[in-house]
Design a protein around this motif. Structure first.
Motif, short mmCIF file in Angstrom:
data_model
loop_
_atom_site.label_atom_id
_atom_site.label_comp_id
_atom_site.label_asym_id
_atom_site.label_seq_id
_atom_site.Cartn_x
_atom_site.Cartn_y
_atom_site.Cartn_z
N PRO A 5 -1.05 5.56 -3.25
CA PRO A 5 -0.07 4.52 -2.89
C PRO A 5 0.01 4.29 -1.39
O PRO A 5 -0.44 5.10 -0.59
CB PRO A 5 1.25 5.12 -3.39
N LEU A 20 -6.01 -5.05 -6.01
CA LEU A 20 -5.49 -4.63 -7.32
C LEU A 20 -5.07 -5.84 -8.16
O LEU A 20 -5.27 -5.86 -9.38
CB LEU A 20 -4.30 -3.69 -7.13
N THR A 24 -6.41 -6.80 -11.87
CA THR A 24 -5.48 -6.97 -12.99
C THR A 24 -5.62 -8.35 -13.63
O THR A 24 -5.66 -8.47 -14.86
CB THR A 24 -4.03 -6.78 -12.49
N ARG A 171 9.13 -2.07 -8.02
CA ARG A 171 9.39 -1.74 -9.42
C ARG A 171 10.52 -2.58 -9.99
O ARG A 171 10.45 -3.08 -11.11
CB ARG A 171 9.72 -0.25 -9.54
N GLU A 213 1.73 -0.79 -8.28
CA GLU A 213 0.65 0.19 -8.16
C GLU A 213 0.30 0.44 -6.69
O GLU A 213 -0.04 1.57 -6.30
CB GLU A 213 -0.58 -0.28 -8.93
N THR A 214 0.39 -0.60 -5.88
CA THR A 214 0.10 -0.46 -4.46
C THR A 214 1.01 0.57 -3.80
O THR A 214 0.56 1.39 -2.99
CB THR A 214 0.25 -1.81 -3.74
N GLU A 218 0.93 4.08 -9.47
CA GLU A 218 1.04 4.09 -10.93
C GLU A 218 0.73 2.71 -11.50
O GLU A 218 1.31 1.72 -11.07
CB GLU A 218 2.46 4.49 -11.35
N ARG A 219 -0.18 2.67 -12.45
CA ARG A 219 -0.47 1.40 -13.12
C ARG A 219 0.65 1.10 -14.10
O ARG A 219 1.04 1.96 -14.90
CB ARG A 219 -1.80 1.44 -13.84
N THR A 220 1.18 -0.11 -14.05
CA THR A 220 2.29 -0.48 -14.92
C THR A 220 1.84 -0.55 -16.36
O THR A 220 0.67 -0.80 -16.67
CB THR A 220 2.87 -1.84 -14.49
#
Length: 574
Positions: A5, A20, A24, A171, A213-214, A218-220
């Protein structure tokens, strides 16, 4: 790409986020295309968002590369990276949703680049998301709820109430966007009838997931809060996620694509018109009024003299003329919502049969685009300073609708881009051969020997051989002082480049071109191809034709007008 991160929003975080987001959207592109029913069910929202972000990535990477090539120890600032992201998205924006996404990124960049700080914290990200949502809403002539605008506003609202660092704010924005996306079918009847969420909003959720994620690493999780697709009664249909298309829920396989295709579009304008516009703010305000009277789905984004204009109209010519009156439009794209488009009818129709073979070529000007098209090629226009991205080449290959495709990049710098595009479409079952043409004149030579009835391998070998046997040159004007293989040139000098290297430095177009031509023909040749840019008078071509006629027996010359192609003159000798 940078590791995640990222603790703060700095230049590296901008770079990471863009990379990213592109990945995605690449995974979610087909799913988003499948649920695209508003404002026009043309099944390209995911692709348009991908191409928009791809352009932003290219601009950010160019800034980092530029700093890496310099002598200073410091990399780009947050302002440098944010402005590059916004500018890249603006010039590469595609479609209604892509244009709105470009304005969202521009709105964020305006806040992130507002001062000279090296990084932004959670508060800065909150302000950026709020400004992004508000500026995007202002850019749309008639905002509609249940669209990407609603999702963006919900993301900003949720971020406003978040405390903590950038990860916590990102988030909150993502969760707010997912909740708003799940509610879009209840806000827009066309979505409810199709049993899908808004495609543009779905794309924005993917982009915000990349932001999470940046900052967290964590990938959502896949999908949205609730169902991405609902049945006709509003009950759960199936959930779709950002990876690998449909996801079964409660034993039901997602049928979003079928549902979306089954909803007939309302009567609407016949054309989508998009162009970049260089114009002053006052002229753009008048342009908005005129285009609003001509059609719908009007979105005008940008500022500081450069704008991206998107509108659906029946009179495409009038929309372009309005742009000409306001300033200088370029990169004009006009798409006809014709009878063969997915949105034009809800009835089942047999799929169009694929051709056996096609040629896809990148060309540097409108004149050559017409020439290649007449020869049967599908073309991608590359204007000066605006090389096509791999996604555009992928779309062109799909548009060619053939089982076998010969790809002509016609530029040495595009070889890797073309290779990436070829690799992607091969996964779709299309056989692709990349011929490493470095100039449009080599492409002309290859196209001249193309025979679609021949075996594919034989055709590719013949075209490759013809291209390789063609020496290429160009005559251009130096933009700045520089050291070259022929010595030091000054800004404004006329340069003659042979096979990519500067061979002649002169002051006159005709004289420099003649010197270049003599050097090329000294090794022999049977055919000379001249492609003139807009700024070159016909007398230059007449002079060169006369030189070939008088000095080289049995050598033929053919002349074309290339349009706004960057170089003053392209020369091919085969």
């Amino acid at each position: 790409m940078a590791q995640v991160p990222q603790t703060f929003f700095d230049a590296l975080a901008v770079r990471t986020w863009c990379g990213l987001a592109l990945g995605t959207l690449g995974r979610a592109r087909e799913e988003i295309d499948a649920i695209n029913v508003y404002p026009v069910a043309d099944g390209d929202t995911g692709t348009n968002l991908y191409l928009t972000v791809e352009s932003a990535v290219a601009a950010v990477e160019a800034v980092f590369a530029g700093h890496a090539a310099g002598s200073g120890p410091d990399g780009p600032t947050l302002a440098d990276a944010a402005r590059a992201m916004a500018h890249g998205a603006l010039i590469g924006a595609r479609g209604n949703s892509g244009t709105i996404l470009a304005q969202l990124l521009r709105g964020m960049a305006q806040v992130l680049a507002d001062d000279d700080t090296a990084q932004a914290d959670g508060r800065g990200l909150r302000l950026a998301l709020r400004h992004a949502a508000d500026s995007a809403r202002r850019a749309v002539a008639h905002p509609v709820e249940g669209t990407v605008l609603t999702v963006a506003s919900a993301a900003a609202d949720a971020a406003d109430g978040a405390e903590g660092d950038c990860g916590a704010v990102a988030r909150a924005a993502y969760d707010g966007a997912r909740t708003a996306l799940a509610a879009t079918p209840g806000q827009l009847p066309v979505l409810e009838r199709a049993g899908v969420v808004d495609a543009g909003g779905r794309g924005l959720v993917a982009v915000l997931g990349a932001l999470v994620e940046t900052f967290t690493g964590e990938r959502t999780r896949e999908g949205v809060a609730g169902s991405a697709c609902t049945g006709p009664s509003g009950g759960p249909r199936a959930r779709v996620g950002p990876a690998a298309g449909p996801v079964p829920v409660d034993g039901v396989l997602d049928e979003c694509a079928d549902s979306a295709a089954a909803v007939p579009d309302q009567d609407g304008p016949a054309f989508e018109v998009i162009y970049l516009l260089e114009a002053e703010d006052r002229a753009v305000e008048r342009l908005r009024e005129r285009l609003d009277a001509l059609g719908d789905s009007l979105v005008v984004v940008g500022g500081d003299g450069l704008w991206n204009v998107h509108v659906h109209v029946d009179d495409a010519g009038a929309a372009v003329e309005a742009g000409i009156e306001a300033g200088r439009p370029h990169r004009i794209r006009i798409t006809h919502f014709g009878a063969d488009d997915v949105h034009a009818t809800g009835a089942e129709r047999p799929p169009r049969e694929r051709a056996q073979r096609a040629v896809v070529a990148v060309v540097p000007g409108e004149g050559l685009a017409g020439l290649y098209t007449e020869a049967g090629a599908t073309t991608v226009l590359a204007r000066p300073g605006e090389p096509p991205a791999s996604g555009e080449l992928v779309q062109a290959v799909r548009r060619a609708h053939a089982r076998e495709v010969v790809l002509l990049p016609n530029d040495a710098d595009l070889r890797h881009t073309a290779a990436a595009a070829a690799e992607q479409v091969r996964t779709e079952g299309i056989r692709v051969a990349l011929i490493p043409t470095r100039s449009a004149v080599q492409g002309i030579a290859a196209l001249a020997v193309h025979e679609p009835d021949r075996r594919f391998d034989e055709d590719v070998v013949s075209m490759t051989s013809a291209a390789g046997a063609t020496r290429y040159a160009e005559v251009a004007v130096a933009e700045r002082q520089s050291w070259t293989m022929a010595g030091i040139c000054q800004a404004g000098d006329v340069l003659g480049l042979i096979d990519g290297d500067v061979a002649v430095i002169g002051s006159d177009i005709a004289v420099t071109a003649e010197t270049v031509l003599d050097r090329m023909l000294s090794a022999g040749g049977e055919m000379v191809t001249l492609v003139l840019g807009d700024d070159v008078p016909d007398t230059v071509a007449e002079h060169l034709e006369g030189r070939v006629r008088e000095g080289y027996l049995a050598v033929d010359t053919v002349v074309y007008r290339g349009g706004r192609q960057g170089a003053l003159l392209l020369i091919g000798v085969e």
